[in-house]
Design a protein around this motif. Structure first.
Motif, PDB file in Angstrom:
ATOM      1  N   ASP A 147     -11.512  -6.246  -1.689  1.00 60.50           N
ATOM      2  CA  ASP A 147     -12.826  -4.810  -0.584  1.00 60.50           C
ATOM      3  C   ASP A 147     -13.797  -4.632   0.424  1.00 60.50           C
ATOM      4  O   ASP A 147     -13.068  -4.330   0.981  1.00 60.50           O
ATOM      5  N   TYR A 148     -13.438  -6.305   0.490  1.00 66.78           N
ATOM      6  CA  TYR A 148     -14.111  -6.714   2.240  1.00 66.78           C
ATOM      7  C   TYR A 148     -12.962  -6.462   3.340  1.00 66.78           C
ATOM      8  O   TYR A 148     -13.231  -5.653   4.189  1.00 66.78           O
ATOM      9  N   ILE A 149     -11.748  -7.231   2.729  1.00 66.11           N
ATOM     10  CA  ILE A 149     -10.760  -6.780   3.706  1.00 66.11           C
ATOM     11  C   ILE A 149      -9.891  -5.393   4.187  1.00 66.11           C
ATOM     12  O   ILE A 149     -10.027  -5.158   4.912  1.00 66.11           O
ATOM     13  N   LEU A 150     -10.280  -4.829   2.599  1.00 71.56           N
ATOM     14  CA  LEU A 150      -9.524  -3.098   3.300  1.00 71.56           C
ATOM     15  C   LEU A 150     -10.680  -2.929   4.490  1.00 71.56           C
ATOM     16  O   LEU A 150     -10.299  -1.660   4.677  1.00 71.56           O
ATOM     17  N   ASP A 151     -11.869  -2.753   3.957  1.00 72.58           N
ATOM     18  CA  ASP A 151     -13.191  -2.245   4.450  1.00 72.58           C
ATOM     19  C   ASP A 151     -12.835  -2.648   6.240  1.00 72.58           C
ATOM     20  O   ASP A 151     -13.076  -2.340   6.780  1.00 72.58           O
ATOM     21  N   LEU A 152     -12.428  -3.958   6.625  1.00 78.77           N
ATOM     22  CA  LEU A 152     -12.894  -4.371   7.752  1.00 78.77           C
ATOM     23  C   LEU A 152     -11.735  -4.393   8.754  1.00 78.77           C
ATOM     24  O   LEU A 152     -11.746  -3.500   9.643  1.00 78.77           O
ATOM     25  N   ALA A 153     -10.814  -4.686   8.076  1.00 81.34           N
ATOM     26  CA  ALA A 153      -8.856  -3.246   8.432  1.00 81.34           C
ATOM     27  C   ALA A 153      -9.180  -1.839   9.058  1.00 81.34           C
ATOM     28  O   ALA A 153      -8.658  -1.867  10.008  1.00 81.34           O
ATOM     29  N   ASP A 154      -9.736  -1.227   7.986  1.00 82.61           N
ATOM     30  CA  ASP A 154     -10.351   0.334   8.351  1.00 82.61           C
ATOM     31  C   ASP A 154     -11.024   0.727   9.942  1.00 82.61           C
ATOM     32  O   ASP A 154     -10.252   1.042  10.505  1.00 82.61           O
ATOM     33  N   ARG A 155     -11.105  -0.912   9.942  1.00 79.68           N
ATOM     34  CA  ARG A 155     -12.514  -0.554  11.107  1.00 79.68           C
ATOM     35  C   ARG A 155     -11.431  -0.896  12.821  1.00 79.68           C
ATOM     36  O   ARG A 155     -11.625  -0.297  13.391  1.00 79.68           O
ATOM     37  N   TYR A 156     -10.211  -1.510  12.319  1.00 77.71           N
ATOM     38  CA  TYR A 156      -8.994  -1.343  12.952  1.00 77.71           C
ATOM     39  C   TYR A 156      -7.691  -0.837  12.991  1.00 77.71           C
ATOM     40  O   TYR A 156      -6.909  -0.642  13.743  1.00 77.71           O
ATOM     41  N   GLY A 157      -8.034   0.372  12.009  1.00 78.54           N
ATOM     42  CA  GLY A 157      -7.329   1.745  12.215  1.00 78.54           C
ATOM     43  C   GLY A 157      -6.235   1.687  11.380  1.00 78.54           C
ATOM     44  O   GLY A 157      -5.463   2.244  11.912  1.00 78.54           O
ATOM     45  N   ILE A 158      -6.148   0.834  10.107  1.00 82.27           N
ATOM     46  CA  ILE A 158      -4.964  -0.253   9.123  1.00 82.27           C
ATOM     47  C   ILE A 158      -5.653   1.037   8.037  1.00 82.27           C
ATOM     48  O   ILE A 158      -6.623   0.943   7.420  1.00 82.27           O
ATOM     49  N   GLU A 159      -5.234   2.260   7.852  1.00 82.82           N
ATOM     50  CA  GLU A 159      -5.155   2.708   6.996  1.00 82.82           C
ATOM     51  C   GLU A 159      -5.056   1.654   5.294  1.00 82.82           C
ATOM     52  O   GLU A 159      -4.408   1.289   4.914  1.00 82.82           O
ATOM     53  N   ARG A 160      -6.312   2.169   4.353  1.00 86.01           N
ATOM     54  CA  ARG A 160      -6.387   1.667   3.262  1.00 86.01           C
ATOM     55  C   ARG A 160      -5.758   1.611   2.241  1.00 86.01           C
ATOM     56  O   ARG A 160      -5.290   0.646   2.276  1.00 86.01           O
ATOM     57  N   ASP A 161      -5.173   2.787   2.081  1.00 92.96           N
ATOM     58  CA  ASP A 161      -4.177   2.587   1.024  1.00 92.96           C
ATOM     59  C   ASP A 161      -3.191   1.669   0.926  1.00 92.96           C
ATOM     60  O   ASP A 161      -2.666   1.475  -0.123  1.00 92.96           O
ATOM     61  N   TYR A 162      -2.843   1.928   2.543  1.00 93.54           N
ATOM     62  CA  TYR A 162      -1.392   1.640   3.126  1.00 93.54           C
ATOM     63  C   TYR A 162      -1.748  -0.298   2.848  1.00 93.54           C
ATOM     64  O   TYR A 162      -0.816  -0.716   2.609  1.00 93.54           O
ATOM     65  N   LEU A 163      -2.660  -0.163   2.871  1.00 95.80           N
ATOM     66  CA  LEU A 163      -2.652  -1.841   3.551  1.00 95.80           C
ATOM     67  C   LEU A 163      -2.808  -2.439   2.028  1.00 95.80           C
ATOM     68  O   LEU A 163      -2.286  -3.564   1.338  1.00 95.80           O
ATOM     69  N   LEU A 164      -3.763  -2.055   0.732  1.00 94.36           N
ATOM     70  CA  LEU A 164      -3.388  -2.003  -0.462  1.00 94.36           C
ATOM     71  C   LEU A 164      -2.212  -2.460  -1.108  1.00 94.36           C
ATOM     72  O   LEU A 164      -1.927  -2.724  -1.721  1.00 94.36           O
ATOM     73  N   GLU A 165      -1.728  -0.997  -0.832  1.00 95.82           N
ATOM     74  CA  GLU A 165      -0.480  -1.383  -1.616  1.00 95.82           C
ATOM     75  C   GLU A 165       0.655  -2.671  -0.991  1.00 95.82           C
ATOM     76  O   GLU A 165       0.966  -3.076  -1.781  1.00 95.82           O
ATOM     77  N   GLY A 166       0.392  -2.832   0.284  1.00 92.35           N
ATOM     78  CA  GLY A 166       1.135  -4.165   0.787  1.00 92.35           C
ATOM     79  C   GLY A 166       0.748  -4.830  -0.137  1.00 92.35           C
ATOM     80  O   GLY A 166       1.052  -6.311  -0.283  1.00 92.35           O
ATOM     81  N   MET A 167      -1.374  -5.234  -0.016  1.00 87.73           N
ATOM     82  CA  MET A 167      -1.901  -6.353  -0.537  1.00 87.73           C
ATOM     83  C   MET A 167      -1.065  -6.126  -2.536  1.00 87.73           C
ATOM     84  O   MET A 167      -1.393  -7.609  -3.151  1.00 87.73           O
ATOM     85  N   ASN A 168      -0.448  -5.691  -2.844  1.00 92.71           N
ATOM     86  CA  ASN A 168       0.010  -5.474  -4.289  1.00 92.71           C
ATOM     87  C   ASN A 168       1.313  -5.324  -4.433  1.00 92.71           C
ATOM     88  O   ASN A 168       2.248  -5.793  -5.893  1.00 92.71           O
ATOM     89  N   ASP A 169       2.137  -5.780  -3.071  1.00 92.01           N
ATOM     90  CA  ASP A 169       3.702  -5.698  -2.919  1.00 92.01           C
ATOM     91  C   ASP A 169       4.421  -6.923  -3.261  1.00 92.01           C
ATOM     92  O   ASP A 169       3.762  -7.717  -3.424  1.00 92.01           O
ATOM     93  N   GLN A 170       5.293  -6.978  -4.556  1.00 90.69           N
ATOM     94  CA  GLN A 170       5.906  -8.144  -5.002  1.00 90.69           C
ATOM     95  C   GLN A 170       6.382  -8.879  -3.713  1.00 90.69           C
ATOM     96  O   GLN A 170       6.301 -10.290  -3.314  1.00 90.69           O
ATOM     97  N   GLY A 171       7.344  -8.150  -3.285  1.00 91.61           N
ATOM     98  CA  GLY A 171       7.670  -8.852  -1.263  1.00 91.61           C
ATOM     99  C   GLY A 171       6.955  -9.626  -1.022  1.00 91.61           C
ATOM    100  O   GLY A 171       7.090 -10.704  -0.719  1.00 91.61           O
ATOM    101  N   VAL A 172       5.475  -8.567  -0.899  1.00 94.90           N
ATOM    102  CA  VAL A 172       4.756  -9.615   0.489  1.00 94.90           C
ATOM    103  C   VAL A 172       4.449 -11.050  -0.420  1.00 94.90           C
ATOM    104  O   VAL A 172       4.251 -11.795  -0.025  1.00 94.90           O
ATOM    105  N   LYS A 173       3.562 -10.364  -1.915  1.00 94.37           N
ATOM    106  CA  LYS A 173       3.209 -11.603  -3.623  1.00 94.37           C
ATOM    107  C   LYS A 173       5.203 -13.311  -2.957  1.00 94.37           C
ATOM    108  O   LYS A 173       4.414 -14.971  -2.700  1.00 94.37           O
TER     109      LYS A 173
END
Length: 200
Positions: free
Chosen positions: A126-152
Motif C-alpha cells: 500500500d505504501y508503494i502504491l501511494d508513493l507511485a501515485d505521487r509520480y503519476g503512476i496509476e494505482r490499479d495499474y501498478l497493483l495489477e502488475g505487482m500481482n502479475d505472474q509474469g512479473v513474479k
C-alpha cells in the motif's frame, strides 16, 4: 565496442542505495545506459549457505554505510525496520521497467530514499502504491502488475541469473562480463566502460 552494463541491487541494502545514487546519472556522463536489475539478495545468500549478518558485522555496516553516504554527500538514516522484504518493490519495478525504464528508475530512487532516508516501510504494498501515485503512476495499474505472474517470474529469473553469473552480494555491476562488487567500485566501472577495460 560497447558492453552492456548490468546493475544488480537490493532495495534493502544500504550500499545499493549509495550505488544507485552514484549510477543514476551514469548515462548522462558517459552516454552508456545502465540496465537496472533489482534482485532478492536474501535468496542468493540462501543458495550460498550464507548465514545472517552477525551482530558485530551489522554494527560495523551501520557505521560504515552512514560514513560512506556522508562522504558522498548523501543523506542516510538507518531505518527502524531492518532488514525488510523487498519483494513488492522489486515487482513494482519490473512491471514498469519493460514499457518505461525511466519511470521505473524514478520509482526505484524514490523507494530507496523513502527507506534509507525517511524510514518508510517499503515492504508494504500500500505504501508503494501511494508513493507511485505521487509520480503519476496509476494505482490499479501498478497493483495489477505487482500481482502479475509474469512479473513474479521475471524477478525470480533475474535473481537466478544473478546467482549463475556469480553475484554473491549487492550492489554488483557487470560491464559486459567483467564483474565489480560494491559501491566503492563505481569509479573503476566508469573508467572500464569508457575505455573497454584494461590489461591486468
Amino acid at each position: 565496442m560497447s558492453h552492456p552494463i548490468d546493475f544488480y541491487f537490493d532495495f534493502g541494502s544500504p550500499y545499493s542505495y549509495i550505488a544507485a545514487n552514484r549510477l543514476e546519472s551514469f548515462e548522462s556522463r558517459n552516454g552508456k545506459p545502465v540496465v537496472w536489475r533489482p534482485i532478492l539478495a536474501g535468496a542468493i545468500f540462501k543458495l550460498l549457505n550464507n548465514p545472517p549478518e552477525p551482530d558485530v558485522r551489522q554494527r560495523y555496516m551501520v557505521l560504515d554505510a552512514k560514513r560512506t553516504a556522508s562522504f558522498h554527500k548523501m543523506p542516510l538514516n538507518w531505518p527502524s525496520r531492518f532488514p525488510i522484504n523487498p519483494l513488492a518493490a522489486c515487482r513494482a519495478f519490473y512491471w514498469l521497467y519493460e514499457d518505461n525504464p525511466a519511470q521505473a528508475i524514478q520509482l526505484a530512487m524514490a523507494l530507496l530514499k523513502a527507506y534509507w532516508v525517511m524510514d518508510h516501510d517499503i515492504s508494504d504494498a500500500d505504501y508503494i502504491l501511494d508513493l507511485a501515485d505521487r509520480y503519476g503512476i496509476e494505482r490499479d495499474y501498478l497493483l495489477e502488475g505487482m500481482n502479475d505472474q509474469g512479473v513474479k517470474d521475471k524477478l525470480r529469473q533475474a535473481t537466478e541469473v544473478a546467482y549463475q553469473r556469480g553475484v554473491f552480494g549487492v550492489p554488483f555491476v557487470f560491464v559486459g562480463d567483467e564483474p565489480f562488487w560494491g559501491q566503492d567500485r563505481i569509479d573503476q566501472i566508469e573508467r572500464w566502460a569508457q575505455i573497454s577495460g584494461w590489461t591486468y
